[in-house]
Design a protein around this motif. Sequence first.
Motif, PDB file in Angstrom:
ATOM      1  N   LEU A 112     -91.262 -62.160  21.359  1.00 51.23           N
ATOM      2  CA  LEU A 112     -90.061 -62.914  22.006  1.00 51.23           C
ATOM      3  C   LEU A 112     -89.521 -63.707  21.116  1.00 51.23           C
ATOM      4  CD1 LEU A 112     -88.315 -64.016  24.341  1.00 51.23           C
ATOM      5  CD2 LEU A 112     -90.225 -65.814  24.826  1.00 51.23           C
ATOM      6  N   GLY A 113     -88.229 -63.531  20.821  1.00 51.43           N
ATOM      7  CA  GLY A 113     -87.569 -64.470  19.793  1.00 51.43           C
ATOM      8  C   GLY A 113     -85.818 -64.165  19.787  1.00 51.43           C
ATOM      9  N   PHE A 114     -85.465 -64.392  18.815  1.00 52.10           N
ATOM     10  CA  PHE A 114     -83.941 -63.876  18.582  1.00 52.10           C
ATOM     11  C   PHE A 114     -83.607 -62.633  17.707  1.00 52.10           C
ATOM     12  CE2 PHE A 114     -83.959 -68.156  20.012  1.00 52.10           C
ATOM     13  CZ  PHE A 114     -82.964 -68.332  20.842  1.00 52.10           C
ATOM     14  N   PHE A 115     -82.685 -62.106  17.989  1.00 50.51           N
ATOM     15  CA  PHE A 115     -82.401 -60.576  17.208  1.00 50.51           C
ATOM     16  C   PHE A 115     -80.785 -60.574  17.261  1.00 50.51           C
ATOM     17  CE2 PHE A 115     -82.192 -59.312  21.689  1.00 50.51           C
ATOM     18  CZ  PHE A 115     -81.076 -58.371  21.943  1.00 50.51           C
ATOM     19  N   SER A 116     -80.570 -59.433  16.154  1.00 48.34           N
ATOM     20  CA  SER A 116     -78.846 -59.002  16.283  1.00 48.34           C
ATOM     21  C   SER A 116     -79.133 -57.668  16.323  1.00 48.34           C
ATOM     22  CB  SER A 116     -78.423 -59.420  14.908  1.00 48.34           C
ATOM     23  OG  SER A 116     -78.293 -60.951  14.841  1.00 48.34           O
ATOM     24  N   PRO A 117     -78.356 -57.118  17.232  1.00 52.80           N
ATOM     25  CA  PRO A 117     -78.234 -55.587  17.398  1.00 52.80           C
ATOM     26  C   PRO A 117     -77.569 -54.964  16.070  1.00 52.80           C
ATOM     27  CG  PRO A 117     -77.300 -56.712  19.197  1.00 52.80           C
ATOM     28  CD  PRO A 117     -77.477 -57.898  18.267  1.00 52.80           C
ATOM     29  N   LEU A 118     -78.095 -53.763  15.887  1.00 53.29           N
ATOM     30  CA  LEU A 118     -77.341 -53.036  14.735  1.00 53.29           C
ATOM     31  C   LEU A 118     -75.991 -52.954  15.056  1.00 53.29           C
ATOM     32  CD1 LEU A 118     -78.258 -51.308  12.392  1.00 53.29           C
ATOM     33  CD2 LEU A 118     -78.114 -49.264  13.857  1.00 53.29           C
ATOM     34  N   GLY A 119     -75.151 -53.439  13.706  1.00 53.60           N
ATOM     35  CA  GLY A 119     -73.874 -53.393  13.525  1.00 53.60           C
ATOM     36  C   GLY A 119     -73.169 -54.716  14.076  1.00 53.60           C
TER      37      GLY A 119
ATOM     38  N   SER B 170     -73.458 -59.369  14.058  1.00 50.99           N
ATOM     39  CA  SER B 170     -74.050 -60.629  13.725  1.00 50.99           C
ATOM     40  C   SER B 170     -74.333 -61.412  14.844  1.00 50.99           C
ATOM     41  CB  SER B 170     -73.084 -61.310  12.692  1.00 50.99           C
ATOM     42  OG  SER B 170     -71.754 -61.507  13.364  1.00 50.99           O
ATOM     43  N   ASN B 171     -74.137 -61.199  16.175  1.00 52.25           N
ATOM     44  CA  ASN B 171     -74.529 -62.097  17.092  1.00 52.25           C
ATOM     45  C   ASN B 171     -75.811 -62.183  17.448  1.00 52.25           C
ATOM     46  OD1 ASN B 171     -71.804 -62.724  17.745  1.00 52.25           O
ATOM     47  ND2 ASN B 171     -71.458 -60.965  19.118  1.00 52.25           N
ATOM     48  N   ARG B 172     -76.459 -63.354  17.959  1.00 54.51           N
ATOM     49  CA  ARG B 172     -77.894 -63.510  18.050  1.00 54.51           C
ATOM     50  C   ARG B 172     -78.052 -63.680  19.535  1.00 54.51           C
ATOM     51  NH1 ARG B 172     -80.956 -62.206  14.224  1.00 54.51           N
ATOM     52  NH2 ARG B 172     -82.290 -63.845  14.645  1.00 54.51           N
ATOM     53  N   TYR B 173     -79.319 -62.941  19.994  1.00 51.95           N
ATOM     54  CA  TYR B 173     -79.403 -62.794  21.367  1.00 51.95           C
ATOM     55  C   TYR B 173     -80.917 -63.058  21.291  1.00 51.95           C
ATOM     56  CZ  TYR B 173     -75.325 -60.181  21.879  1.00 51.95           C
ATOM     57  OH  TYR B 173     -73.791 -59.901  21.861  1.00 51.95           O
TER      58      TYR B 173
ATOM     59  N   GLU C 280     -73.135 -67.099  18.014  1.00 61.82           N
ATOM     60  CA  GLU C 280     -72.550 -66.941  16.920  1.00 61.82           C
ATOM     61  C   GLU C 280     -73.384 -67.235  15.546  1.00 61.82           C
ATOM     62  OE1 GLU C 280     -68.464 -68.376  17.219  1.00 61.82           O
ATOM     63  OE2 GLU C 280     -68.152 -66.818  18.978  1.00 61.82           O
ATOM     64  N   ASP C 281     -74.524 -67.876  15.588  1.00 58.95           N
ATOM     65  CA  ASP C 281     -75.217 -68.530  14.456  1.00 58.95           C
ATOM     66  C   ASP C 281     -76.463 -68.361  14.761  1.00 58.95           C
ATOM     67  OD1 ASP C 281     -75.734 -70.829  15.991  1.00 58.95           O
ATOM     68  OD2 ASP C 281     -73.641 -71.762  15.440  1.00 58.95           O
ATOM     69  N   SER C 282     -77.231 -68.869  13.959  1.00 60.78           N
ATOM     70  CA  SER C 282     -79.062 -68.962  14.004  1.00 60.78           C
ATOM     71  C   SER C 282     -79.352 -70.335  14.409  1.00 60.78           C
ATOM     72  CB  SER C 282     -79.428 -68.687  12.799  1.00 60.78           C
ATOM     73  OG  SER C 282     -79.177 -67.224  12.210  1.00 60.78           O
ATOM     74  N   SER C 283     -78.560 -70.739  15.472  1.00 61.84           N
ATOM     75  CA  SER C 283     -79.085 -72.269  15.981  1.00 61.84           C
ATOM     76  C   SER C 283     -79.793 -72.235  17.244  1.00 61.84           C
ATOM     77  CB  SER C 283     -77.749 -73.290  16.081  1.00 61.84           C
ATOM     78  OG  SER C 283     -76.882 -72.819  16.914  1.00 61.84           O
TER      79      SER C 283
END
Length: 693
Positions: free
Chosen positions: A51-58, A60-63, A87-90
């Motif tokens: 469990l954590g944060f990721f960005s889908p391929l293509g 830059s958004n983080r989920y 929109e960032d890594s916060s």
Amino acid sequence: MVLPVMTNFLVLVLLLVSCHLKFLICTDTINQAKFIRDPETITSKGGVFRLGFFSPLGSSNRYGGIWHNQVSVDPIIWVANRDRPLEDSSGTVKISVDGNMLVSNGQNEMLWSSNVLRIMNSTTCVQLLDSGNLKLQEINSSNNSLVPIWERFRHPTNSFLPSMIITNGKGEEALRSWKSSSDPSDGNFSASLDPQNHPEVFIGKIGSPYWRSRPWNGQVFIGVLNMRSLYLEGFTLVDNKKGPIYLTYNLMNQSFLFNLALNPDGNLVQKYWDDQKQNWEIRWSALNSKCNVYGTYGAFGSCNPKSSPICSCLRGFEPKNMKEWNARNWTDGCVRKTPLQCERSNNSLEIGKVDGFFKWENMKVPDLKEWSSINGDECRDCCLANCSCIAYAYNDFISCMIWTSYLIDMQKFSKRGINLYIRVPDSELNYNRKVKVTILATVTTGAVSAFVFTFFLCRCMIKRKASKELLLSRGERAYQVYSGVNMLLNEMKKMKLEDLQLYTFGMLVTATDNFDSSNLLGQGGFGPVYKGKMPNGQEIAVKRLSRASGQGLQEFRNKVVVISKLQHRNLVRLLGCCIEGDEKILIDIQLLDNVRVDPLTGYMSPEYAIYGRFSEKSDVYSFGILLLEIVSRRRCTSFHLDDQAWSLPGFAWESWTAETLAAFVDPVIYALSDEIAILRCTHVGLLCVQVQR
């Protein structure tokens, strides 16, 4: 002043101890004392999921989400803030003051919440399990136990894992596709359970039908051709009468990694992890043919992926728009050529023969059905008595199905479908009967002609045979035996086969106790094999060629010479043979009690069958066939798989080259055995059965 200071100190100590205890209780967790900030993660106890944060391929958004931890290619199985990306890594995942699980950004804005309204105790933690489930749990301070109050298995996104459930589309327990491969927000497709009398899985596209599994028959969904039973795949439909009907599944082999997901294009795909290829391989997909897309061929049209074109109108119907139909746009469907008799009777004074039913076999049944618990005969009578009823079908588990509006979303299967009876005017049935009568007359005429010809031919042959037998005498028969033996002796001398013995028929009668059934070892393709014992105590195996084997003296002589010359180390040594009258017998060594390896048995290699070449490599082919039979649990001699492959080796090769070996390997073996060993055995088997040039 000392007492208040001591009191505050004790309270602080108790709070620290309490937090420490919570942290120990909730391993692999997030709690009030522990949260994660991008790019930090937590991992389930067995290391299966993360469990954590990721960005889908293509993108830059983080989920915030969950993915497989043990494989190199990571499909996301759950997304928290799918409609409100960072929109960032916060980003952070934490427990709020009221005990809910939150995903928030650097400005402490809530992007997603578990949204549990009533939490009795705000002391909670979130635990990630090896099943892929994520549980929000209250901590019972009296006994430090954990009480689940929310779990992500009840709130899926696009993936359906073992132990999850799918219910109807009204609740949250339904799959929602991603908008695209780079955007996990809610897409155009959803998959849920349509809770009818006999439920079916339903995929919708913006509320409209897109794919149906057809009804559940107690073991499988009858419209999913390649779906295996619950005993193999573990799918179960649960109706506990106290809550909604739901679908779930569990795997026999828990070590396998499976992922069943609804793709952005609306396709429901089951994948498994291939350790050798280090990639996810497709095991099954809902839209493996254009025929499976709902409404592709319109009302009263049927689809067959093996036909060209794939769409056709039902018997008694014709295209509604011929121009569009010829352009392979079938969405307008078909209309009746001739009105039904019951419709004519209701609208005019015209009276004709009663309507009937035309049977379509192995069909994927249409949508918009009505249910009844009556039996098969009653189902037909009920439909025939109702002019609005245009078709019916019956299944032992599902019972009676009736259609009264129009027929849509039908498909022709090669196997495992249901017989569908379509109401048609009597003229359509008469046409069918006329065709049958014409065919029957043609066949009958041909059969009579063939019988007459065969009768006179047989009479002629009988007369010739009778004349020939009158000419044969015992001396001539003796000459035939002598001639055959003499030819064999000459061949043995030429090939330097002096060790091969000739036995008399009387010797073998004595050795086998007159070929007694108690000495029968087995029955081969050319005749029975008996156990025998020679006067010197040597045990032998006696193969007595059947008169129906079709082998003549010349063929038998050639076989004896070839086998004797070869003396393959993997074959039993041939001791000798017997030729007397119509008897042709091979004698070799008896290995064990009732166990024998015979050189006229096994699978014949192609180079021997086609080119007549017999070598030490010939039994390599037999070994390969045995390997493929063991892995697939199918017999080569009785293999049949629709029109997909003409032989067991052919099916194995197609599965190997298409990288769909799971379809070839027996499910039980695939589930219980080491996959690398299965691949190796299949590979060796395929290498062994190659034709030797």
